[in-house]
Design a protein around this motif. Structure first.
Motif, PDB file in Angstrom:
ATOM      1  N   ALA A 161     124.466  -0.856  69.237  1.00 11.59           N
ATOM      2  CA  ALA A 161     125.135  -2.144  69.466  1.00 11.59           C
ATOM      3  C   ALA A 161     126.637  -1.881  69.561  1.00 11.59           C
ATOM      4  N   ILE A 162     127.316  -2.654  70.391  1.00 12.37           N
ATOM      5  CA  ILE A 162     128.753  -2.457  70.593  1.00 12.37           C
ATOM      6  C   ILE A 162     129.437  -3.794  70.794  1.00 12.37           C
ATOM      7  N   HIS A 163     130.647  -3.898  70.278  1.00 11.43           N
ATOM      8  CA  HIS A 163     131.474  -5.088  70.503  1.00 11.43           C
ATOM      9  C   HIS A 163     132.042  -5.024  71.918  1.00 11.43           C
ATOM     10  N   THR A 164     131.979  -6.131  72.640  1.00 10.78           N
ATOM     11  CA  THR A 164     132.421  -6.106  74.032  1.00 10.78           C
ATOM     12  C   THR A 164     133.932  -5.902  74.161  1.00 10.78           C
ATOM     13  N   ALA A 165     134.698  -6.240  73.119  1.00 12.00           N
ATOM     14  CA  ALA A 165     136.137  -5.979  73.173  1.00 12.00           C
ATOM     15  C   ALA A 165     136.401  -4.481  73.241  1.00 12.00           C
ATOM     16  N   VAL A 166     135.587  -3.697  72.549  1.00 12.39           N
ATOM     17  CA  VAL A 166     135.686  -2.239  72.608  1.00 12.39           C
ATOM     18  C   VAL A 166     135.095  -1.728  73.915  1.00 12.39           C
ATOM     19  N   LEU A 167     134.012  -2.362  74.337  1.00  6.12           N
ATOM     20  CA  LEU A 167     133.350  -1.953  75.584  1.00  6.12           C
ATOM     21  C   LEU A 167     134.297  -2.040  76.775  1.00  6.12           C
ATOM     22  N   ARG A 168     135.178  -3.036  76.769  1.00  6.48           N
ATOM     23  CA  ARG A 168     136.136  -3.187  77.877  1.00  6.48           C
ATOM     24  C   ARG A 168     137.114  -2.021  77.957  1.00  6.48           C
ATOM     25  N   GLU A 169     137.289  -1.319  76.859  1.00  4.30           N
ATOM     26  CA  GLU A 169     138.225  -0.200  76.843  1.00  4.30           C
ATOM     27  C   GLU A 169     137.604   1.099  77.354  1.00  4.30           C
ATOM     28  N   LEU A 170     136.304   1.098  77.580  1.00  2.24           N
ATOM     29  CA  LEU A 170     135.613   2.313  78.007  1.00  2.24           C
ATOM     30  C   LEU A 170     135.491   2.371  79.530  1.00  2.24           C
ATOM     31  N   PRO A 171     135.608   3.551  80.107  1.00  2.00           N
ATOM     32  CA  PRO A 171     135.426   3.707  81.559  1.00  2.00           C
ATOM     33  C   PRO A 171     133.935   3.785  81.895  1.00  2.00           C
ATOM     34  N   LEU A 172     133.292   2.642  82.093  1.00  2.00           N
ATOM     35  CA  LEU A 172     131.847   2.617  82.301  1.00  2.00           C
ATOM     36  C   LEU A 172     131.429   3.455  83.510  1.00  2.00           C
ATOM     37  N   HIS A 173     132.289   3.521  84.509  1.00  2.00           N
ATOM     38  CA  HIS A 173     131.940   4.277  85.715  1.00  2.00           C
ATOM     39  C   HIS A 173     131.941   5.784  85.474  1.00  2.00           C
ATOM     40  N   LYS A 174     132.535   6.233  84.365  1.00  2.00           N
ATOM     41  CA  LYS A 174     132.590   7.660  84.072  1.00  2.00           C
ATOM     42  C   LYS A 174     131.502   8.113  83.102  1.00  2.00           C
ATOM     43  N   LEU A 175     130.771   7.186  82.500  1.00  2.90           N
ATOM     44  CA  LEU A 175     129.761   7.552  81.517  1.00  2.90           C
ATOM     45  C   LEU A 175     128.601   8.289  82.177  1.00  2.90           C
ATOM     46  N   GLU A 176     128.051   9.247  81.436  1.00  5.87           N
ATOM     47  CA  GLU A 176     126.872   9.962  81.920  1.00  5.87           C
ATOM     48  C   GLU A 176     125.748   8.963  82.172  1.00  5.87           C
ATOM     49  N   GLN A 177     125.003   9.166  83.247  1.00  8.82           N
ATOM     50  CA  GLN A 177     123.978   8.196  83.613  1.00  8.82           C
ATOM     51  C   GLN A 177     122.596   8.550  83.079  1.00  8.82           C
ATOM     52  N   ARG A 178     122.407   9.790  82.612  1.00  9.24           N
ATOM     53  CA  ARG A 178     121.057  10.148  82.207  1.00  9.24           C
ATOM     54  C   ARG A 178     121.000  10.510  80.722  1.00  9.24           C
ATOM     55  N   TYR A 179     120.337  11.588  80.350  1.00 14.37           N
ATOM     56  CA  TYR A 179     119.995  11.803  78.948  1.00 14.37           C
ATOM     57  C   TYR A 179     121.184  12.119  78.054  1.00 14.37           C
ATOM     58  N   PHE A 180     122.318  12.472  78.606  1.00 15.20           N
ATOM     59  CA  PHE A 180     123.502  12.767  77.799  1.00 15.20           C
ATOM     60  C   PHE A 180     124.322  11.500  77.524  1.00 15.20           C
TER      61      PHE A 180
END
Length: 329
Positions: A161-180
Motif C-alpha cells: 500500500a502507498i500514499h498517493t502523495a508519495v506516489l506522485r514523487e515517483l517516476p512511474l514510467h521508469k519503474l521495472e515492469q516485470r518481476y523486479f
C-alpha cells in the motif's frame, strides 16, 4: 477519512479474481482490475459477472508484466484523487481482509509505504515451500544492500500500500515492469527518503502456476541489484550529500585496493624471483586491507543507522492541497 483504492493485476487469474473482488472490504472506494492482455480474458469476465459499482476494468493492448499493470492502476488512482492505493494479486494468495492492516500505518502518519512480510512469525511460514523460504531469506539480505531498507524482510512480497502523495514523487514510467518491480519500488522510495513498514501476514499458496523461472532471472536480478546499489550510493552519498558514510566508503575502498595491489605485486615478485617476502612487506600489504575493511563496515553501519524514519506523506499531502486548491479571490 482516507479514500482507499485497490489495484488488481489480472493475468491468468480467471479462477480466482471474482472471489478476490468479492472479499474486498467496504471501506475501499475504488477497485481497478487491470487486464494485462490476459489470455483467459479475465477482464471481460469481471465486466460481465461482477456487479460491484466500485470496480473499474482497465485493459492493456500488450502484456506489460505485473509492474506495468500496477503502474496503470496507480495512474488511475492518481487521476481519481485517491489517497491510498493497495496492490492485491488476483490469484487468491493475498487475503483482502488484511487491507486495513496495510492502510492503517499510512492513515496514522507512521509510514508512506507498507508491504507484507511472511517472515514475521514462524507460524506464518508453514505453507511456504523450503526452496522459496531459502530464496527469500537470501534475497532479503541482497535487497537490503541495494535498496537501503535494512529493517524489512520478504522484499518480493507484492502485497503493498502507498500514499498517493508519495506516489506522485515517483517516476512511474521508469519503474521495472516485470518481476523486479517490488525491489525497484523500494529503491526509488529510498531515493526520496520515504518510510517503509512491514505488515505481518501468512504465506498462502493457491493452485496457480508461476511463470517465473529462477534459473533465467537470477543473473538478471543480481545485475539489477548491483546496479541499484551503486546508483543509490552515488545519488545519496556523492551527489545529494557528502557525509561521514561517504568518507568511510571512499577511504575503505581506497585502502582495500592499495593493500591488494601492493600485496599482489610483491607476491608476483616473490614468485618470479623465488625470494620470500619479508614480514614487514606482508604487514604493509595486510594493514591497509584490514583498515579498509573496517572503514567499509563503518559505512554499512552508517547506512543501517540512516534508514528513513520521518514519513513524507503528511507534508507532501499538504503541499498537494496547496498546489491544487483554487486561488483565493
Amino acid at each position: 477519512m482516507a479514500k482507499i483504492a485497490v489495484t488488481i493485476p489480472s493475468y491468468k487469474v480467471r479462477a480466482h479474481v471474482l472471489d478476490v473482488i468479492a472479499r474486498i472490504p467496504p471501506q475501499v472506494q475504488r477497485i481497478y482490475v487491470v487486464d494485462d492482455k490476459c489470455p483467459q480474458d479475465s477482464g471481460r469476465l469481471v465486466q460481465e459477472q461482477c456487479h460491484d459499482p466500485r470496480v473499474r476494468v482497465l485493459f492493456h493492448e500488450q502484456n506489460q508484466g505485473v509492474g506495468g499493470a500496477v503502474s496503470t492502476g496507480y495512474r488511475a488512482a492518481l487521476e481519481e484523487g485517491m489517497d491510498i492505493v493497495v496492490k492485491v494479486d488476483g490469484d487468491g494468495q493475498m487475503d483482502p481482509a488484511l487491507i486495513p492492516h496495510f492502510t492503517r500505518p499510512i492513515e496514522r502518519g507512521r509510514a508512506d509505504y507498507t508491504k507484507g512480510n511472511r517472515f514475521y512469525r514462524p507460524e506464518s511460514l508453514k505453507g511456504m515451500p523450503p526452496i522459496r523460504l531459502f530464496g527469500n531469506a537470501a534475497l532479503s539480505f541482497i535487497n537490503k544492500l541495494s535498496t537501503g531498507y535494512w529493517s524489512i524482510m520478504d522484499p518480493t512480497n507484492g502485497y503493498t500500500a502507498i500514499h498517493t502523495a508519495v506516489l506522485r514523487e515517483l517516476p512511474l514510467h521508469k519503474l521495472e515492469q516485470r518481476y523486479f518491480f517490488e525491489t525497484d519500488m523500494l529503491y526509488h522510495l529510498n531515493t526520496i527518503r520515504a518510510v517503509v513498514h512491514d505488515v505481518p501476514m501468512d504465506a498462502v499458496y493457491a493452485d496457480e502456476e508461476s511463470s517465473l523461472k529462477v534459473s533465467k532471472v537470477l543473473p538478471e536480478f543480481m545485475l539489477k541489484h548491483i546496479n541499484r546499489f551503486f546508483k543509490r550510493y552515488v545519488y545519496l552519498y556523492l551527489l545529494r550529500d557528502f557525509n561521514l558514510g561517504s568518507l568511510y566508503s571512499l577511504l575503505g575502498v581506497a585502502l582495500c585496493v592499495l593493500g591488494v595491489l601492493f600485496g599482489g605485486w610483491h607476491w608476483l615478485r616473490s614468485l618470479s624471483t623465488g625470494a620470500p617476502a619479508t614480514s614487514g612487506t606482508v604487514m604493509l600489504a595486510a594493514l591497509p586491507l584490514m583498515i579498509g575493511i573496517q572503514f567499509i563496515i563503518a559505512f554499512l553501519h552508517h547506512d543501517v543507522e540512516h534508514v528513513p524514519t520521518e514519513p513524507l506523506s503528511n507534508d507532501l499531502a499538504e503541499l498537494d492541497d496547496d498546489r491544487f486548491s483554487p486561488p483565493k479571490a
